[in-house]
Motif scaffolding. Structure first.
Motif, PDB file in Angstrom:
ATOM      1  N   THR A  71       1.091  14.661  -4.674  1.00 52.65           N
ATOM      2  CA  THR A  71       0.859  13.247  -4.005  1.00 52.65           C
ATOM      3  C   THR A  71       2.535  13.111  -3.490  1.00 52.65           C
ATOM      4  O   THR A  71       3.361  14.022  -3.659  1.00 52.65           O
ATOM      5  CB  THR A  71       0.935  12.001  -5.088  1.00 52.65           C
TER       6      THR A  71
ATOM      7  N   ARG B  39       1.499   7.352  -4.492  1.00 54.35           N
ATOM      8  CA  ARG B  39       1.258   7.863  -6.005  1.00 54.35           C
ATOM      9  C   ARG B  39      -0.056   8.171  -6.215  1.00 54.35           C
ATOM     10  O   ARG B  39      -0.346   9.214  -7.185  1.00 54.35           O
ATOM     11  CB  ARG B  39       1.601   6.479  -6.992  1.00 54.35           C
ATOM     12  N   ASP B  40      -1.038   7.917  -5.185  1.00 54.28           N
ATOM     13  CA  ASP B  40      -2.553   8.343  -5.520  1.00 54.28           C
ATOM     14  C   ASP B  40      -2.933   9.263  -4.603  1.00 54.28           C
ATOM     15  O   ASP B  40      -3.992  10.139  -4.840  1.00 54.28           O
ATOM     16  CB  ASP B  40      -3.218   7.106  -5.264  1.00 54.28           C
ATOM     17  N   TYR B  41      -2.340   9.318  -3.430  1.00 57.55           N
ATOM     18  CA  TYR B  41      -3.193  10.247  -2.393  1.00 57.55           C
ATOM     19  C   TYR B  41      -2.466  11.645  -2.248  1.00 57.55           C
ATOM     20  O   TYR B  41      -1.488  12.005  -2.025  1.00 57.55           O
ATOM     21  CB  TYR B  41      -2.928   9.693  -0.833  1.00 57.55           C
ATOM     22  N   VAL B  42      -3.531  12.538  -2.740  1.00 52.36           N
ATOM     23  CA  VAL B  42      -2.961  13.976  -2.901  1.00 52.36           C
ATOM     24  C   VAL B  42      -3.105  14.681  -1.502  1.00 52.36           C
ATOM     25  O   VAL B  42      -4.208  14.866  -1.134  1.00 52.36           O
ATOM     26  CB  VAL B  42      -3.925  14.785  -4.050  1.00 52.36           C
TER      27      VAL B  42
ATOM     28  N   GLN C 146       4.841  11.158  -4.041  1.00 51.52           N
ATOM     29  CA  GLN C 146       5.646  10.938  -5.267  1.00 51.52           C
ATOM     30  C   GLN C 146       6.022  12.103  -5.821  1.00 51.52           C
ATOM     31  O   GLN C 146       7.217  12.498  -6.351  1.00 51.52           O
ATOM     32  CB  GLN C 146       5.436   9.794  -6.293  1.00 51.52           C
ATOM     33  N   GLU C 147       4.891  12.957  -6.270  1.00 49.74           N
ATOM     34  CA  GLU C 147       5.096  14.133  -7.161  1.00 49.74           C
ATOM     35  C   GLU C 147       5.811  15.177  -5.996  1.00 49.74           C
ATOM     36  O   GLU C 147       6.690  16.005  -6.689  1.00 49.74           O
ATOM     37  CB  GLU C 147       3.634  14.645  -7.276  1.00 49.74           C
TER      38      GLU C 147
ATOM     39  N   SER D 135       1.264   2.486  -3.602  1.00 44.76           N
ATOM     40  CA  SER D 135       0.063   3.235  -4.148  1.00 44.76           C
ATOM     41  C   SER D 135      -0.415   4.402  -3.334  1.00 44.76           C
ATOM     42  O   SER D 135      -0.963   5.524  -3.846  1.00 44.76           O
ATOM     43  CB  SER D 135      -1.193   2.321  -3.671  1.00 44.76           C
TER      44      SER D 135
ATOM     45  N   TYR E 162       0.777  -1.312  -0.008  1.00 38.24           N
ATOM     46  CA  TYR E 162       0.036  -0.069   0.084  1.00 38.24           C
ATOM     47  C   TYR E 162       0.833   1.220   0.000  1.00 38.24           C
ATOM     48  O   TYR E 162       0.434   2.453  -0.562  1.00 38.24           O
ATOM     49  CB  TYR E 162      -0.926  -0.059   1.250  1.00 38.24           C
TER      50      TYR E 162
END
Length: 64
Positions: A35, A24-27, A37-38, A21, A18
């Protein structure tokens, strides 16, 4: 904080599958609408990102 330590802490808290995930997905607004990663890709330090994750996701103090 090194990225390897950051990812170990993410896996410890969220679970290995998780953590990726979530990253990469939770803003998060505390990351400027990014996110995990961003934020890392944009140059935020792993330590800064980990502090935000801990705050937003109520990571227990013994895991911070």
């Amino acid at each position: 904080m090194r990225l390897t330590i950051f990812w170990q802490r993410m896996a410890d808290h969220f679970g290995a599958a998780y953590a990726d995930s979530f990253a990469r997905d939770y803003v998060m607004s505390d990351l400027g609408g990014r996110t995990v990663q961003e934020a890392l890709d944009a140059g935020w330090s792993a330590k800064e990102v980990w502090r935000v994750v801990c705050s937003v996701m109520d990571v227990p103090s013994d895991k911070r």
